[in-house]
Motif scaffolding. Sequence first.
Motif, PDB file in Angstrom:
ATOM      1  N   LEU A 200      37.451  47.151  42.987  1.00 39.69           N
ATOM      2  CA  LEU A 200      38.832  46.870  43.430  1.00 39.69           C
ATOM      3  C   LEU A 200      39.119  45.372  43.517  1.00 39.69           C
ATOM      4  N   THR A 201      38.077  44.560  43.671  1.00 40.50           N
ATOM      5  CA  THR A 201      38.290  43.128  43.925  1.00 40.50           C
ATOM      6  C   THR A 201      38.729  42.437  42.638  1.00 40.50           C
ATOM      7  N   PHE A 202      39.832  41.718  42.752  1.00 41.29           N
ATOM      8  CA  PHE A 202      40.596  41.294  41.583  1.00 41.29           C
ATOM      9  C   PHE A 202      40.978  39.828  41.705  1.00 41.29           C
ATOM     10  N   ILE A 203      41.067  39.161  40.562  1.00 44.37           N
ATOM     11  CA  ILE A 203      41.654  37.814  40.542  1.00 44.37           C
ATOM     12  C   ILE A 203      42.996  37.939  39.825  1.00 44.37           C
ATOM     13  N   ALA A 204      44.069  37.613  40.520  1.00 48.53           N
ATOM     14  CA  ALA A 204      45.395  37.691  39.899  1.00 48.53           C
ATOM     15  C   ALA A 204      45.731  36.373  39.227  1.00 48.53           C
ATOM     16  N   THR A 205      46.261  36.495  38.001  1.00 46.55           N
ATOM     17  CA  THR A 205      46.776  35.335  37.268  1.00 46.55           C
ATOM     18  C   THR A 205      48.267  35.535  36.960  1.00 46.55           C
ATOM     19  N   GLY A 206      48.762  36.717  37.292  1.00 45.83           N
ATOM     20  CA  GLY A 206      50.167  37.012  37.048  1.00 45.83           C
ATOM     21  C   GLY A 206      50.685  38.044  38.023  1.00 45.83           C
ATOM     22  N   VAL A 207      51.987  38.124  38.105  1.00 45.76           N
ATOM     23  CA  VAL A 207      52.628  39.155  38.928  1.00 45.76           C
ATOM     24  C   VAL A 207      53.929  39.555  38.247  1.00 45.76           C
ATOM     25  N   TYR A 208      54.249  40.830  38.286  1.00 50.88           N
ATOM     26  CA  TYR A 208      55.467  41.320  37.646  1.00 50.88           C
ATOM     27  C   TYR A 208      55.564  40.873  36.182  1.00 50.88           C
ATOM     28  N   GLY A 209      54.435  40.838  35.506  1.00 48.26           N
ATOM     29  CA  GLY A 209      54.457  40.533  34.081  1.00 48.26           C
ATOM     30  C   GLY A 209      54.677  39.080  33.728  1.00 48.26           C
ATOM     31  N   LYS A 210      54.681  38.207  34.739  1.00 46.17           N
ATOM     32  CA  LYS A 210      54.876  36.773  34.486  1.00 46.17           C
ATOM     33  C   LYS A 210      53.694  36.023  35.063  1.00 46.17           C
ATOM     34  N   ARG A 211      53.524  34.813  34.572  1.00 47.80           N
ATOM     35  CA  ARG A 211      52.484  33.977  35.164  1.00 47.80           C
ATOM     36  C   ARG A 211      52.698  33.882  36.655  1.00 47.80           C
ATOM     37  N   ARG A 221      44.338  33.585  42.076  1.00 48.89           N
ATOM     38  CA  ARG A 221      44.127  33.868  43.502  1.00 48.89           C
ATOM     39  C   ARG A 221      43.425  35.208  43.620  1.00 48.89           C
ATOM     40  N   LEU A 222      42.712  35.313  44.733  1.00 48.87           N
ATOM     41  CA  LEU A 222      41.946  36.521  44.991  1.00 48.87           C
ATOM     42  C   LEU A 222      42.849  37.637  45.531  1.00 48.87           C
ATOM     43  N   ILE A 223      42.493  38.886  45.213  1.00 48.25           N
ATOM     44  CA  ILE A 223      43.180  40.044  45.788  1.00 48.25           C
ATOM     45  C   ILE A 223      42.098  41.034  46.225  1.00 48.25           C
ATOM     46  N   ILE A 224      42.070  41.331  47.521  1.00 51.52           N
ATOM     47  CA  ILE A 224      41.104  42.313  48.042  1.00 51.52           C
ATOM     48  C   ILE A 224      41.928  43.327  48.825  1.00 51.52           C
ATOM     49  N   PRO A 225      42.352  44.422  48.180  1.00 48.10           N
ATOM     50  CA  PRO A 225      43.428  45.224  48.750  1.00 48.10           C
ATOM     51  C   PRO A 225      43.097  45.961  50.044  1.00 48.10           C
ATOM     52  N   SER A 232      43.071  36.955  50.763  1.00 46.63           N
ATOM     53  CA  SER A 232      43.499  36.768  49.362  1.00 46.63           C
ATOM     54  C   SER A 232      43.836  35.306  49.102  1.00 46.63           C
ATOM     55  N   ILE A 233      42.806  34.495  49.051  1.00 41.48           N
ATOM     56  CA  ILE A 233      42.977  33.039  48.968  1.00 41.48           C
ATOM     57  C   ILE A 233      43.647  32.626  47.649  1.00 41.48           C
ATOM     58  N   LYS A 234      44.565  31.653  47.780  1.00 42.83           N
ATOM     59  CA  LYS A 234      45.385  31.217  46.637  1.00 42.83           C
ATOM     60  C   LYS A 234      44.848  29.945  45.974  1.00 42.83           C
ATOM     61  N   SER A 235      45.290  29.716  44.742  1.00 46.93           N
ATOM     62  CA  SER A 235      45.059  28.443  44.019  1.00 46.93           C
ATOM     63  C   SER A 235      43.617  27.956  44.174  1.00 46.93           C
ATOM     64  N   ILE A 236      42.700  28.777  43.673  1.00 44.21           N
ATOM     65  CA  ILE A 236      41.260  28.553  43.873  1.00 44.21           C
ATOM     66  C   ILE A 236      40.734  27.440  42.956  1.00 44.21           C
ATOM     67  N   VAL A 237      39.994  26.483  43.545  1.00 44.62           N
ATOM     68  CA  VAL A 237      39.354  25.431  42.738  1.00 44.62           C
ATOM     69  C   VAL A 237      37.829  25.457  42.838  1.00 44.62           C
ATOM     70  N   MET A 296      43.437  53.249  57.412  1.00 51.89           N
ATOM     71  CA  MET A 296      42.100  52.630  57.453  1.00 51.89           C
ATOM     72  C   MET A 296      41.786  52.059  56.075  1.00 51.89           C
ATOM     73  N   PHE A 297      41.225  50.874  56.018  1.00 48.22           N
ATOM     74  CA  PHE A 297      40.937  50.169  54.760  1.00 48.22           C
ATOM     75  C   PHE A 297      42.179  50.141  53.857  1.00 48.22           C
ATOM     76  N   ASN A 298      43.352  50.120  54.477  1.00 50.89           N
ATOM     77  CA  ASN A 298      44.616  50.064  53.741  1.00 50.89           C
ATOM     78  C   ASN A 298      44.739  51.200  52.722  1.00 50.89           C
ATOM     79  N   GLY A 299      44.065  52.315  52.996  1.00 55.15           N
ATOM     80  CA  GLY A 299      44.149  53.473  52.099  1.00 55.15           C
ATOM     81  C   GLY A 299      43.116  53.461  50.973  1.00 55.15           C
ATOM     82  N   TYR A 300      42.195  52.479  50.980  1.00 51.83           N
ATOM     83  CA  TYR A 300      41.199  52.378  49.900  1.00 51.83           C
ATOM     84  C   TYR A 300      39.802  52.809  50.372  1.00 51.83           C
ATOM     85  N   GLY A 301      39.754  53.608  51.446  1.00 50.56           N
ATOM     86  CA  GLY A 301      38.470  54.006  52.031  1.00 50.56           C
ATOM     87  C   GLY A 301      37.532  54.693  51.055  1.00 50.56           C
ATOM     88  N   ASP A 302      38.076  55.528  50.166  1.00 54.98           N
ATOM     89  CA  ASP A 302      37.218  56.232  49.202  1.00 54.98           C
ATOM     90  C   ASP A 302      36.376  55.262  48.385  1.00 54.98           C
TER      91      ASP A 302
END
Length: 317
Positions: A200-211, A221-225, A232-237, A296-302
């Motif tokens: 599930l752990t994701f690095i986002a480079t876009g949203v809604y089909g745009k950069r 930026r990180l996404i951990i739902p 979900s830390i942004k602008s990672i260096v 619980m776990f924002n619905g990602y418990g499984d």
Amino acid sequence: MSNSMKENQVTSESIFWNRRQFINNFSLSSAALALGASAFSNNASAYSANTGFTTAEPLSSEYVVTHHNNFYEFSTSKSKPAKMAKDFNPGNDWKVKISGEIEKPGDYTLEDILGFTQDQERIYRLRCVEAWSMVIPWQGFQLSELIKKVQPNSKAKYIEFITLESRSTFPGQSGGSLGFSSLPWPYKEGLRMDEAMNPLTFIATGVYGKRLPGQNGAPLRLIIPWKYGFKSIKSIVSIRFLDSQPINTWNRSGPKEYGFYANVNPKVDHPRWSQARERRITDESFFGVKKIDTQMFNGYGDQVAQMYKGMDLVRNF
Ligand code: MTE
């Protein structure tokens, strides 16, 4: 819901950029890059046939996703980051220093990273520790792909992520003059290795089909739902592989209020407010929306509960 996703299951290319176009068109305006974003309907169920990472809940509109933000490096206001980030358009030469307990340390450009990871789309719930939430269609790649590429050694037990530190880019990092100086900069976050490797752990480079716009944490930026949004830390260096648990910014600034794990948990209240329910923001009615129960776990418990088996989730909040 399956975690294995094949290339041909990815939402059709027409609704988000093609990688090459993305790279080549980098210097064009964001309008030119808005490839078919209008194809997003306001209902996530349209995508359930294409991806294992989705939800049938209504999407939050593109406007609210990009105009109701937490990005304290710009401002503590929710609406100001969208205006203040207008000139923050990091390019393909954005560098991420990847270091620590790995075989392949180095300064990787965004272009390098996009070159060895696969584009995917994920529609995830984002639950902020402040008790509001959204449903957001991200584009990006699974963090585990990047981790495998840099080859962690057996001492790598945790990963630390760091946001860009630049007072000229981020007026909020100057603190005092904006009336807010309590966060120690640069913003840092951390994950246990198994959490980082979870599909599930994701690095986002876009949203809604745009950069990814600056205010949402461009260029990556990180996404951990299943965790509160502050993870979900942004602008990672910087991405550093460590043998011990790093300290994350919010935990450092308020150790009794914000933990390292920050797993969404309706039974563990924040000392100053309940976490049992959340305000689901879907459109500009921001505050006029009904509250829903927090899961619980924002619905990602499984997909994630087994990682915390036997752990005291009240102590490890
Ligand atoms: N990352 C950095 N560097 N600075 C921040 O202030 N805010 C966090 C997280 N990542 C933050 C950050 C919080 S509290 C949340 S809820 C999410 O970003 C908000 O993401 P969004 O603005 O894309 O909705």
